[in-house]
Design a protein around this motif. Structure first.
Motif, mmCIF file in Angstrom:
data_model
loop_
_atom_site.group_PDB
_atom_site.id
_atom_site.type_symbol
_atom_site.label_atom_id
_atom_site.label_comp_id
_atom_site.label_asym_id
_atom_site.label_seq_id
_atom_site.Cartn_x
_atom_site.Cartn_y
_atom_site.Cartn_z
ATOM 1 N N ILE A 47 0.846 -1.213 0.000
ATOM 2 C CA ILE A 47 0.000 0.000 0.000
ATOM 3 C C ILE A 47 0.869 1.246 0.000
ATOM 4 C CG2 ILE A 47 -1.638 1.351 1.381
ATOM 5 C CD1 ILE A 47 -3.044 -1.105 2.090
ATOM 6 N N PHE A 48 1.911 1.184 0.830
ATOM 7 C CA PHE A 48 2.780 2.355 0.952
ATOM 8 C C PHE A 48 3.460 2.681 -0.374
ATOM 9 C CE2 PHE A 48 6.764 4.422 2.009
ATOM 10 C CZ PHE A 48 6.292 5.474 2.781
ATOM 11 N N THR A 49 3.999 1.622 -1.009
ATOM 12 C CA THR A 49 4.784 1.848 -2.230
ATOM 13 C C THR A 49 3.899 2.263 -3.393
ATOM 14 O OG1 THR A 49 6.105 0.023 -1.432
ATOM 15 C CG2 THR A 49 6.645 0.832 -3.617
ATOM 16 N N PHE A 50 2.761 1.602 -3.549
ATOM 17 C CA PHE A 50 2.013 1.850 -4.784
ATOM 18 C C PHE A 50 0.855 2.840 -4.618
ATOM 19 C CE2 PHE A 50 4.042 -2.227 -5.539
ATOM 20 C CZ PHE A 50 4.715 -1.927 -6.706
ATOM 21 N N PHE A 51 0.536 3.143 -3.376
ATOM 22 C CA PHE A 51 -0.584 4.063 -3.217
ATOM 23 C C PHE A 51 -0.153 5.406 -2.582
ATOM 24 C CE2 PHE A 51 -4.418 5.514 -0.911
ATOM 25 C CZ PHE A 51 -5.208 5.747 -2.016
ATOM 26 N N PHE A 52 0.449 5.300 -1.404
ATOM 27 C CA PHE A 52 0.751 6.543 -0.692
ATOM 28 C C PHE A 52 1.947 7.299 -1.249
ATOM 29 C CE2 PHE A 52 -2.164 4.974 2.489
ATOM 30 C CZ PHE A 52 -2.813 6.130 2.814
ATOM 31 N N LEU A 53 2.975 6.519 -1.700
ATOM 32 C CA LEU A 53 4.161 7.247 -2.226
ATOM 33 C C LEU A 53 3.796 8.142 -3.408
ATOM 34 C CD1 LEU A 53 7.439 5.143 -2.068
ATOM 35 C CD2 LEU A 53 6.918 7.358 -1.062
ATOM 36 N N PRO A 54 3.054 7.617 -4.410
ATOM 37 C CA PRO A 54 2.681 8.513 -5.526
ATOM 38 C C PRO A 54 1.815 9.688 -5.067
ATOM 39 C CG PRO A 54 2.209 6.241 -6.077
ATOM 40 C CD PRO A 54 2.644 6.239 -4.658
ATOM 41 N N ILE A 55 0.881 9.385 -4.110
ATOM 42 C CA ILE A 55 0.025 10.501 -3.649
ATOM 43 C C ILE A 55 0.872 11.590 -3.006
ATOM 44 C CG2 ILE A 55 -1.702 11.135 -1.894
ATOM 45 C CD1 ILE A 55 -3.226 8.686 -2.575
ATOM 46 N N MET A 56 1.810 11.130 -2.149
ATOM 47 C CA MET A 56 2.681 12.102 -1.475
ATOM 48 C C MET A 56 3.487 12.911 -2.478
ATOM 49 S SD MET A 56 4.140 10.179 1.799
ATOM 50 C CE MET A 56 5.611 11.126 1.746
ATOM 51 N N PHE A 57 3.973 12.186 -3.477
ATOM 52 C CA PHE A 57 4.793 12.859 -4.487
ATOM 53 C C PHE A 57 3.995 13.983 -5.157
ATOM 54 C CE2 PHE A 57 6.038 13.161 -8.970
ATOM 55 C CZ PHE A 57 7.342 13.618 -8.801
ATOM 56 N N TRP A 58 2.764 13.650 -5.597
ATOM 57 C CA TRP A 58 1.959 14.653 -6.303
ATOM 58 C C TRP A 58 1.499 15.752 -5.350
ATOM 59 C CZ3 TRP A 58 2.723 15.195 -11.034
ATOM 60 C CH2 TRP A 58 3.003 14.089 -11.845
ATOM 61 N N TYR A 59 1.322 15.329 -4.131
ATOM 62 C CA TYR A 59 0.913 16.306 -3.126
ATOM 63 C C TYR A 59 2.007 17.371 -2.940
ATOM 64 C CZ TYR A 59 -0.880 18.007 1.316
ATOM 65 O OH TYR A 59 -1.358 18.790 2.319
ATOM 66 N N LEU A 60 3.252 16.883 -2.809
ATOM 67 C CA LEU A 60 4.378 17.822 -2.664
ATOM 68 C C LEU A 60 4.500 18.736 -3.868
ATOM 69 C CD1 LEU A 60 7.217 15.750 -1.011
ATOM 70 C CD2 LEU A 60 6.155 17.840 -0.163
ATOM 71 N N ILE A 61 4.368 18.103 -5.057
ATOM 72 C CA ILE A 61 4.451 18.895 -6.299
ATOM 73 C C ILE A 61 3.385 19.993 -6.292
ATOM 74 C CG2 ILE A 61 4.096 18.788 -8.824
ATOM 75 C CD1 ILE A 61 6.690 17.544 -8.179
ATOM 76 N N ALA A 62 2.158 19.613 -5.833
ATOM 77 C CA ALA A 62 1.054 20.589 -5.823
ATOM 78 C C ALA A 62 1.363 21.751 -4.881
ATOM 79 C CB ALA A 62 -0.246 19.909 -5.397
ATOM 80 N N ILE A 63 1.936 21.405 -3.698
ATOM 81 C CA ILE A 63 2.266 22.474 -2.747
ATOM 82 C C ILE A 63 3.291 23.437 -3.349
ATOM 83 C CG2 ILE A 63 3.402 22.963 -0.526
ATOM 84 C CD1 ILE A 63 2.099 20.494 0.584
ATOM 85 N N ILE A 64 4.356 22.858 -3.903
ATOM 86 C CA ILE A 64 5.422 23.707 -4.477
ATOM 87 C C ILE A 64 4.848 24.574 -5.600
ATOM 88 C CG2 ILE A 64 7.603 23.673 -5.762
ATOM 89 C CD1 ILE A 64 8.231 21.076 -4.118
ATOM 90 N N ALA A 65 4.031 23.945 -6.460
ATOM 91 C CA ALA A 65 3.485 24.687 -7.604
ATOM 92 C C ALA A 65 2.591 25.825 -7.135
ATOM 93 C CB ALA A 65 2.698 23.745 -8.504
ATOM 94 N N SER A 66 1.731 25.540 -6.134
ATOM 95 C CA SER A 66 0.836 26.637 -5.700
ATOM 96 C C SER A 66 1.626 27.749 -5.023
ATOM 97 C CB SER A 66 -0.286 26.128 -4.797
ATOM 98 O OG SER A 66 0.254 25.315 -3.806
ATOM 99 N N GLY A 67 2.707 27.384 -4.289
ATOM 100 C CA GLY A 67 3.574 28.402 -3.680
ATOM 101 C C GLY A 67 4.163 29.311 -4.733
ATOM 102 N N LEU A 68 4.684 28.642 -5.786
ATOM 103 C CA LEU A 68 5.298 29.424 -6.875
ATOM 104 C C LEU A 68 4.265 30.324 -7.544
ATOM 105 C CD1 LEU A 68 7.716 26.914 -8.626
ATOM 106 C CD2 LEU A 68 8.282 29.129 -7.619
ATOM 107 N N PHE A 69 3.068 29.731 -7.756
ATOM 108 C CA PHE A 69 2.003 30.493 -8.411
ATOM 109 C C PHE A 69 1.632 31.739 -7.599
ATOM 110 C CE2 PHE A 69 -2.593 31.152 -9.252
ATOM 111 C CZ PHE A 69 -2.479 31.512 -10.587
#
Ligand SMILES: Nc1ncnc2c1ncn2[C@@H]1O[C@H](COP(=O)(O)OP(=O)(O)OP(=O)(O)O)[C@@H](O)[C@H]1O
Ligand SMILES: [Mg+2]
Length: 531
Positions: A47-69
């Protein structure tokens, strides 16, 4: 969401650590609240590898992107553009009413309303938000004012409604005008009060900008044009620098401020919009200084009426008629004029002046009278309505002494303060002018200043005792005997001489013909001693 992910990761790490410490004898993992969770490790890993890791990854990307925006929005003009689009959309949804305020009327005379609105708009903080603003040097040397440029829009808010102002300039004629745009639904509700509000703000701004002048009445000579002569009023006293009971000072201040806002109230009552203050107290207690403080607080011109130059009642009437609105009309030492029977304006003339019936054409006047002693004044002069507020200016007490020590010498406390307090308790009293003078002359050495104040207070106590003694003697009819021995007279003269020495400071040398001044030698001795 972030909380759940973090919790899950922590639990996962906890499991791994537990496994490392206790190799599995069975494949049950104990979670912190072990009665709740019992899972297989491999399942968690999956679950961790295939579900939460990708979610976390996109979540971080979203935070960084909205900060930049956000950063881009704030640092660039994108936000302004978005706002403009939004306003454009809003404008499409409402019906607006437009009002034009041209700079000139049809006869090419200046439209006063244009000037008032311009002043009002330029005073708004949102002028800074317009795209283009002119920076103009103000009346004072380091003052810079913001002035709206042509074709700029300012958005004002009044009673919950938005009011748009567009500063238009005709390209062909060069004529300027201000266009007000408000929603039709707000028009009826806000238009009248909004325009009145602009008027009152304009008046306030003008009042603040105005140079305060001091007017004095000159002799009544036919060739002279008008009775008042004026100079710029540059007295440095403010409400803060006058030493008096803080509570009293605040009450007077709020009384003055509420008077300023009471135009409608006075009109409703059918009363002349004026207020009268009587400042009474011994000489040197700050009455004139307080008047200067009031003038500087309200930015009112001061008309200082010298009754000795008034020829008769009608002359006094003319003087009052020639004063302007928003002014202080001051008669100092009124008791002196009322005491002498031969003054040119009669008592009834002065009473009419005080009642303000001559000032029917003027408004917003504050009358101030100063006297030394209230007891000798005819009570009709002081009746309510004629005098609205009585303010007592007493001699110094220990509290006012401390305020003076703080302002003049920078002393909040000193080892000599208890001694000073003790002398005040014996009834010694000097005026703030006397104590202030001692402090100013000895400001280079606060200790010397306090010692001098103590000596002056002691001499004052002794003089009072001597005066009391002399009075008792005169009452008992033995004054002649006292005069023969010179008892009280010599005592007072001696004290007076010593008292003068304490001030100090500057003494006219009688032997010199040119009346030059020099420092008293006792002062030099003192300063040497103190240092
Ligand atoms: N309460 C005070 N606070 C601050 N300064 C004071 C005070 N009283 C007197 N002074 C100082 O003493 C000097 C004389 O004060 P002022 O002329 O105001 O006294 P006055 O009460 O008007 O006296 P008079 O009755 O003789 O006209 C001024 O320089 C003033 O700075
Ligand atoms: Mg005075």
């Amino acid at each position: 969401m972030l909380f759940l992910i973090t919790l899950y990761i922590l639990l996962y790490i906890y499991n791994i650590l537990s496994l490392l410490q206790h190799p599995p004898s069975h494949n049950i993992i104990i979670f912190p609240s072990n009665s709740l969770f019992h899972h297989h490790t491999s399942f968690h890993c999956l679950i961790f590898t295939f579900f939460f890791l990708p979610i976390m990854f996109w979540y971080l990307i979203a935070i960084i992107a909205s900060g930049l925006f956000l950063k881009i929005l704030l640092k660039t003009s994108v936000l302004q553009i978005v706002k403009k689009w939004w306003r454009f959309l809003e404008d499409g949804c409402y019906v607006y009413q437009f009002y034009r305020v041209p700079q000139f009327n049809h006869n090419m005379q200046e439209n006063q309303l244009y000037r008032k609105v311009c002043t009002y708009l330029n005073s708004l903080p949102c002028v800074e938000d317009s795209d283009f603003t002119n920076l103009i040097s103000g009346d004072k040397s380091n003052e810079i004012s913001l002035v709206l440029d042509s074709n700029q829009i300012v958005v004002d808010k009044f009673l919950g409604a938005r009011v748009f102002w567009i500063n238009e300039k005709d390209e062909f004629t060069g004529l300027k005008s201000l266009v007000m745009k408000i929603r039709k639904k707000d028009k009826r509700r806000i238009l009248q009060p909004y325009l009145q509000y602009i008027h009152s703000v304009f008046d306030e701004i003008e009042q603040r900008k105005k140079e305060v002048r001091l007017f004095v009445n000159v002799d009544n000579e036919p060739q002279r044009n008008g009775r008042w002569r004026s100079v710029p009023f540059a007295h440095p006293a403010t409400f803060d620098t006058v030493v008096m009971d803080t509570d009293l000072k605040n009450r007077v201040k709020s009384d003055l401020e509420s008077f300023q806002k009471s135009k409608q109230y006075y009109h409703r009552l059918g009363r002349v919009w004026k207020r009268s203050y009587l400042l009474y107290g011994p000489s040197g207690t700050g009455k004139s200084t307080f008047i200067a403080g009031i003038a500087n607080l309200l930015n009112y011109d001061v008309y200082d009426v010298d009754l000795s130059k008034v020829t008769d009642d009608s002359d006094l009437k003319m003087l009052l008629l020639q004063t302007t609105n928003k002014s202080l009309i001051v008669i100092e030492d009124l008791d002196r004029y009322l005491g002498t029977k031969s003054t040119a304006p009669s008592l009834s003339g002065i009473l009419n002046f005080m009642d303000g019936i001559f000032s029917c054409c003027g408004e917003e006047r504050i009358m101030i009278y100063t006297i030394n002693n209230k007891d000798q004044i005819d009570p009709t002069v002081l009746r309510p309505g004629r005098i609205d507020v009585h303010i007592h200016f007493p001699l110094c007490n220990f509290n006012s002494f401390k305020t003076l020590a703080n302002s003049h010498l920078g002393l909040k406390d000193h080892k000599l303060f208890p001694q000073v307090e003790e002398i005040f308790q014996t009834g010694a009293a000097l005026s703030p002018a006397e104590i202030g003078e001692i402090m100013i002359s000895n400001r280079s050495s606060p200790t010397r200043a306090l010692k001098t104040v103590i000596s002056a207070l002691q001499i004052n106590t002794e003089s009072r005792a001597a005066t009391r003694h002399a009075r008792r003697l005169s009452e008992s009819g033995s004054v002649r005997a006292a005069e023969e021995t010179g008892e009280s007279g010599i005592f007072c003269k001696e004290n007076l001489r010593e008292f003068k020495k304490l001030y100090g400071l500057l003494r006219v040398r009688s032997c010199r013909k040119d009346s030059s001044y020099e420092f008293d030698t006792s002062d030099k001795d003192n300063s040497r001693h103190d240092n």
